[in-house]
Design a protein around this motif. Structure first.
Motif, mmCIF file in Angstrom:
data_model
loop_
_atom_site.group_PDB
_atom_site.id
_atom_site.type_symbol
_atom_site.label_atom_id
_atom_site.label_comp_id
_atom_site.label_asym_id
_atom_site.label_seq_id
_atom_site.Cartn_x
_atom_site.Cartn_y
_atom_site.Cartn_z
ATOM 1 N N VAL A 1 -4.425 7.338 -2.530
ATOM 2 C CA VAL A 1 -4.354 8.763 -2.196
ATOM 3 C C VAL A 1 -5.661 9.444 -2.601
ATOM 4 O O VAL A 1 -6.269 10.185 -1.815
ATOM 5 C CB VAL A 1 -3.140 9.433 -2.874
ATOM 6 C CG1 VAL A 1 -3.187 10.945 -2.727
ATOM 7 C CG2 VAL A 1 -1.828 8.873 -2.297
ATOM 8 N N ALA A 2 -6.108 9.189 -3.816
ATOM 9 C CA ALA A 2 -7.353 9.789 -4.308
ATOM 10 C C ALA A 2 -8.544 9.355 -3.450
ATOM 11 O O ALA A 2 -9.422 10.168 -3.138
ATOM 12 C CB ALA A 2 -7.583 9.408 -5.772
ATOM 13 N N TRP A 3 -8.578 8.095 -3.065
ATOM 14 C CA TRP A 3 -9.660 7.578 -2.230
ATOM 15 C C TRP A 3 -9.700 8.298 -0.875
ATOM 16 O O TRP A 3 -10.769 8.705 -0.418
ATOM 17 C CB TRP A 3 -9.480 6.070 -2.052
ATOM 18 C CG TRP A 3 -10.418 5.452 -1.079
ATOM 19 C CD1 TRP A 3 -11.747 5.176 -1.282
ATOM 20 C CD2 TRP A 3 -10.127 5.057 0.258
ATOM 21 N NE1 TRP A 3 -12.288 4.617 -0.141
ATOM 22 C CE2 TRP A 3 -11.305 4.538 0.817
ATOM 23 C CE3 TRP A 3 -8.981 5.080 1.037
ATOM 24 C CZ2 TRP A 3 -11.368 4.053 2.118
ATOM 25 C CZ3 TRP A 3 -9.043 4.596 2.330
ATOM 26 C CH2 TRP A 3 -10.223 4.100 2.851
ATOM 27 N N LEU A 4 -8.540 8.464 -0.245
ATOM 28 C CA LEU A 4 -8.492 9.166 1.039
ATOM 29 C C LEU A 4 -8.960 10.609 0.908
ATOM 30 O O LEU A 4 -9.668 11.125 1.777
ATOM 31 C CB LEU A 4 -7.076 9.132 1.616
ATOM 32 C CG LEU A 4 -6.625 7.797 2.202
ATOM 33 C CD1 LEU A 4 -5.134 7.819 2.491
ATOM 34 C CD2 LEU A 4 -7.406 7.471 3.461
ATOM 35 N N LYS A 5 -8.588 11.243 -0.180
ATOM 36 C CA LYS A 5 -8.991 12.632 -0.410
ATOM 37 C C LYS A 5 -10.495 12.736 -0.644
ATOM 38 O O LYS A 5 -11.166 13.585 -0.072
ATOM 39 C CB LYS A 5 -8.211 13.203 -1.592
ATOM 40 C CG LYS A 5 -6.726 13.404 -1.288
ATOM 41 C CD LYS A 5 -5.903 13.684 -2.526
ATOM 42 C CE LYS A 5 -6.283 14.965 -3.212
ATOM 43 N NZ LYS A 5 -5.400 15.263 -4.356
ATOM 44 N N GLN A 6 -11.020 11.873 -1.506
ATOM 45 C CA GLN A 6 -12.427 11.939 -1.887
ATOM 46 C C GLN A 6 -13.361 11.443 -0.786
ATOM 47 O O GLN A 6 -14.376 12.075 -0.501
ATOM 48 C CB GLN A 6 -12.665 11.117 -3.158
ATOM 49 C CG GLN A 6 -12.012 11.716 -4.376
ATOM 50 C CD GLN A 6 -11.984 10.755 -5.561
ATOM 51 O OE1 GLN A 6 -12.428 9.617 -5.467
ATOM 52 N NE2 GLN A 6 -11.438 11.217 -6.675
ATOM 53 N N GLU A 7 -13.027 10.321 -0.191
ATOM 54 C CA GLU A 7 -13.931 9.695 0.777
ATOM 55 C C GLU A 7 -13.776 10.231 2.205
ATOM 56 O O GLU A 7 -14.710 10.167 2.983
ATOM 57 C CB GLU A 7 -13.724 8.172 0.797
ATOM 58 C CG GLU A 7 -14.097 7.482 -0.486
ATOM 59 C CD GLU A 7 -15.579 7.613 -0.824
ATOM 60 O OE1 GLU A 7 -16.420 7.476 0.088
ATOM 61 O OE2 GLU A 7 -15.890 7.851 -2.004
ATOM 62 N N HIS A 8 -12.583 10.723 2.523
ATOM 63 C CA HIS A 8 -12.325 11.112 3.909
ATOM 64 C C HIS A 8 -11.875 12.555 4.068
ATOM 65 O O HIS A 8 -11.615 13.006 5.177
ATOM 66 C CB HIS A 8 -11.296 10.166 4.532
ATOM 67 C CG HIS A 8 -11.772 8.749 4.593
ATOM 68 N ND1 HIS A 8 -12.688 8.303 5.521
ATOM 69 C CD2 HIS A 8 -11.494 7.678 3.801
ATOM 70 C CE1 HIS A 8 -12.933 7.019 5.326
ATOM 71 N NE2 HIS A 8 -12.228 6.620 4.274
ATOM 72 N N GLY A 9 -11.745 13.289 2.962
ATOM 73 C CA GLY A 9 -11.423 14.698 3.027
ATOM 74 C C GLY A 9 -10.001 15.045 3.419
ATOM 75 O O GLY A 9 -9.731 16.168 3.843
ATOM 76 N N LEU A 10 -9.080 14.099 3.284
ATOM 77 C CA LEU A 10 -7.688 14.385 3.614
ATOM 78 C C LEU A 10 -7.059 15.274 2.555
ATOM 79 O O LEU A 10 -7.431 15.209 1.377
ATOM 80 C CB LEU A 10 -6.874 13.095 3.718
ATOM 81 C CG LEU A 10 -6.813 12.460 5.104
ATOM 82 C CD1 LEU A 10 -8.131 11.847 5.479
ATOM 83 C CD2 LEU A 10 -5.712 11.436 5.163
ATOM 84 N N GLY A 11 -6.095 16.064 2.979
ATOM 85 C CA GLY A 11 -5.308 16.844 2.047
ATOM 86 C C GLY A 11 -4.350 15.930 1.302
ATOM 87 O O GLY A 11 -4.056 14.810 1.746
ATOM 88 N N HIS A 12 -3.839 16.397 0.187
ATOM 89 C CA HIS A 12 -2.970 15.582 -0.659
ATOM 90 C C HIS A 12 -1.724 15.090 0.084
ATOM 91 O O HIS A 12 -1.389 13.905 0.032
ATOM 92 C CB HIS A 12 -2.578 16.379 -1.913
ATOM 93 C CG HIS A 12 -1.830 15.574 -2.911
ATOM 94 N ND1 HIS A 12 -2.443 14.650 -3.723
ATOM 95 C CD2 HIS A 12 -0.512 15.538 -3.213
ATOM 96 C CE1 HIS A 12 -1.527 14.080 -4.495
ATOM 97 N NE2 HIS A 12 -0.356 14.601 -4.199
ATOM 98 N N GLY A 13 -1.030 15.984 0.759
ATOM 99 C CA GLY A 13 0.190 15.604 1.469
ATOM 100 C C GLY A 13 -0.062 14.606 2.585
ATOM 101 O O GLY A 13 0.712 13.654 2.766
#
Length: 67
Positions: free
Chosen positions: A43-55
């Protein structure tokens, strides 16, 4: 009249595709290539590397790792 409403993590998929411009299959492939990472690390990787929201990140990870 019965409706086939998508529930759970997959209910986020149309929004994810529209907002981030990649098909769900591509996101799942990216997640599967992250060997050894745990759920919240992904989850953290997707948020940090790809800018996805938490949900959105949680929905993708939950649906990908359980299948």
């Amino acid at each position: 009249m019965a409706t086939n409403t998508v529930k759970g993590p997959a209910s986020y998929f149309p929004s994810i595709e529209a907002k981030y411009g990649r098909p769900i299959a591509e996101w799942k492939d990216l997640i599967r290539r992250q060997d050894g990472k745990k759920h919240m690390e992904l989850v953290a990787w997707l948020k940090q590397e790809h800018g996805l929201g938490h949900g959105h990140a949680k929905a993708l990870v939950a649906d990908t790792v359980r299948k």
